[in-house]
Design a protein around this motif. Structure first.
Motif, mmCIF file in Angstrom:
data_model
loop_
_atom_site.group_PDB
_atom_site.id
_atom_site.type_symbol
_atom_site.label_atom_id
_atom_site.label_comp_id
_atom_site.label_asym_id
_atom_site.label_seq_id
_atom_site.Cartn_x
_atom_site.Cartn_y
_atom_site.Cartn_z
ATOM 1 N N MET A 36 -1.284 8.350 -3.636
ATOM 2 C CA MET A 36 -1.500 7.945 -5.030
ATOM 3 C C MET A 36 -0.349 7.075 -5.527
ATOM 4 O O MET A 36 -0.579 6.083 -6.235
ATOM 5 C CB MET A 36 -1.647 9.176 -5.945
ATOM 6 C CG MET A 36 -2.957 9.917 -5.790
ATOM 7 S SD MET A 36 -4.360 8.939 -6.347
ATOM 8 C CE MET A 36 -5.007 8.331 -4.817
ATOM 9 N N ILE A 37 0.885 7.429 -5.178
ATOM 10 C CA ILE A 37 2.026 6.611 -5.602
ATOM 11 C C ILE A 37 1.946 5.230 -4.954
ATOM 12 O O ILE A 37 2.169 4.212 -5.612
ATOM 13 C CB ILE A 37 3.358 7.307 -5.267
ATOM 14 C CG1 ILE A 37 3.550 8.499 -6.198
ATOM 15 C CG2 ILE A 37 4.533 6.338 -5.373
ATOM 16 C CD1 ILE A 37 4.769 9.325 -5.908
ATOM 17 N N PHE A 40 -1.353 3.477 -6.619
ATOM 18 C CA PHE A 40 -1.434 3.273 -8.069
ATOM 19 C C PHE A 40 -0.090 3.306 -8.788
ATOM 20 O O PHE A 40 -0.042 3.192 -10.010
ATOM 21 C CB PHE A 40 -2.349 4.337 -8.698
ATOM 22 C CG PHE A 40 -3.747 4.304 -8.178
ATOM 23 C CD1 PHE A 40 -4.645 3.343 -8.608
ATOM 24 C CD2 PHE A 40 -4.170 5.234 -7.230
ATOM 25 C CE1 PHE A 40 -5.935 3.311 -8.124
ATOM 26 C CE2 PHE A 40 -5.468 5.212 -6.731
ATOM 27 C CZ PHE A 40 -6.348 4.242 -7.174
ATOM 28 N N GLY A 41 1.003 3.500 -8.056
ATOM 29 C CA GLY A 41 2.317 3.629 -8.684
ATOM 30 C C GLY A 41 2.798 2.341 -9.328
ATOM 31 O O GLY A 41 2.539 1.248 -8.833
ATOM 32 N N GLU A 42 3.501 2.530 -10.435
ATOM 33 C CA GLU A 42 4.097 1.407 -11.161
ATOM 34 C C GLU A 42 5.584 1.697 -11.328
ATOM 35 O O GLU A 42 5.962 2.845 -11.561
ATOM 36 C CB GLU A 42 3.431 1.239 -12.525
ATOM 37 C CG GLU A 42 1.957 0.907 -12.434
ATOM 38 C CD GLU A 42 1.277 0.882 -13.794
ATOM 39 O OE1 GLU A 42 1.964 1.059 -14.816
ATOM 40 O OE2 GLU A 42 0.053 0.707 -13.813
ATOM 41 N N TYR A 49 8.807 5.193 -9.056
ATOM 42 C CA TYR A 49 7.436 4.818 -9.386
ATOM 43 C C TYR A 49 6.754 5.968 -10.109
ATOM 44 O O TYR A 49 7.021 7.140 -9.825
ATOM 45 C CB TYR A 49 6.651 4.476 -8.121
ATOM 46 C CG TYR A 49 7.030 3.137 -7.545
ATOM 47 C CD1 TYR A 49 6.312 2.000 -7.876
ATOM 48 C CD2 TYR A 49 8.119 3.014 -6.701
ATOM 49 C CE1 TYR A 49 6.671 0.758 -7.370
ATOM 50 C CE2 TYR A 49 8.489 1.785 -6.189
ATOM 51 C CZ TYR A 49 7.763 0.662 -6.529
ATOM 52 O OH TYR A 49 8.123 -0.560 -6.035
ATOM 53 N N VAL A 51 2.862 7.404 -11.589
ATOM 54 C CA VAL A 51 1.403 7.297 -11.550
ATOM 55 C C VAL A 51 0.897 7.942 -12.829
ATOM 56 O O VAL A 51 1.197 9.101 -13.100
ATOM 57 C CB VAL A 51 0.808 8.003 -10.307
ATOM 58 C CG1 VAL A 51 -0.703 7.908 -10.309
ATOM 59 C CG2 VAL A 51 1.381 7.410 -9.032
ATOM 60 N N PRO A 55 -5.457 8.662 -11.912
ATOM 61 C CA PRO A 55 -4.842 8.815 -10.588
ATOM 62 C C PRO A 55 -3.732 9.877 -10.581
ATOM 63 O O PRO A 55 -3.609 10.658 -9.640
ATOM 64 C CB PRO A 55 -4.284 7.425 -10.277
ATOM 65 C CG PRO A 55 -5.136 6.495 -11.060
ATOM 66 C CD PRO A 55 -5.443 7.243 -12.340
ATOM 67 N N GLY A 56 -2.946 9.909 -11.650
ATOM 68 C CA GLY A 56 -1.900 10.928 -11.752
ATOM 69 C C GLY A 56 -2.481 12.322 -11.904
ATOM 70 O O GLY A 56 -2.015 13.282 -11.282
#
Length: 159
Positions: A36-37, A40-42, A49, A51, A55-56
């Motif tokens: 997921m990281i 979809f991580g930012e 990062y 999420v 997703p988180g």
């Protein structure tokens, strides 16, 4: 037949199997977490990062399904099943685990796994029925299905 008077509970630590089961369960959960990281991580302000959103939240859902959901439905997580372990109520291991018991067990996983599982290992080794903190709170035991000496045994009647 009254469990309290006719039977006694016997357990063993099964530490090796329990450690492998925990590694499998949390290895799967951590793999999903990193997926997921990665997907979809930012970047965040701390240099890591984050999420957010669905997703988180899905990480919590996967944890819930792989631990509490499977255990409540089948008596075992995937890791426990692979090692031949079953979780059961301490009051009567012949009965199925309740949702509340499974929830209580796994809410304390992070405490039992800290540091490097040492707290869980110490409580397993030093409690009468080889229970970790989550088991003590939930009033559950972990049994090795392959070990015929574990579970309920009829008490010997002394004349």
């Amino acid at each position: 037949m009254d469990f309290e008077h006719d039977y006694q509970l016997k357990t063993k630590p099964s530490l090796g199997k329990r450690c492998v089961a925990g590694l499998i369960d949390y290895g799967l959960i951590m793999s999903y977490f990193f997926l997921m990281i990665y997907s979809f991580g930012e970047p965040n302000d701390e240099g890591g990062y984050s999420v957010n959103g669905w997703p988180g939240f899905s990480i919590t859902v996967v944890w819930f399904i792989l631990t509490i959901g499977l255990e409540q439905m089948t008596g075992s997580t995937l890791g426990n099943k692979s090692q031949g372990l079953k979780v059961a109520p301490k009051t009567d291991p012949r009965k199925s685990l309740t949702f509340g018991q499974s929830l209580k067990r796994h809410l304390l996983d992070m405490i039992d796994l800290w540091p490097f599982g040492l707290l869980g290992i110490l409580t397993i080794k030093n409690t009468e029925y080889n229970q970790r903190l989550g088991d003590l709170w939930a009033k559950t035991v972990v049994l090795d299905k392959a070990d015929s000496e574990q579970g309920l045994k009829q008490k010997e009647i002394k004349n």
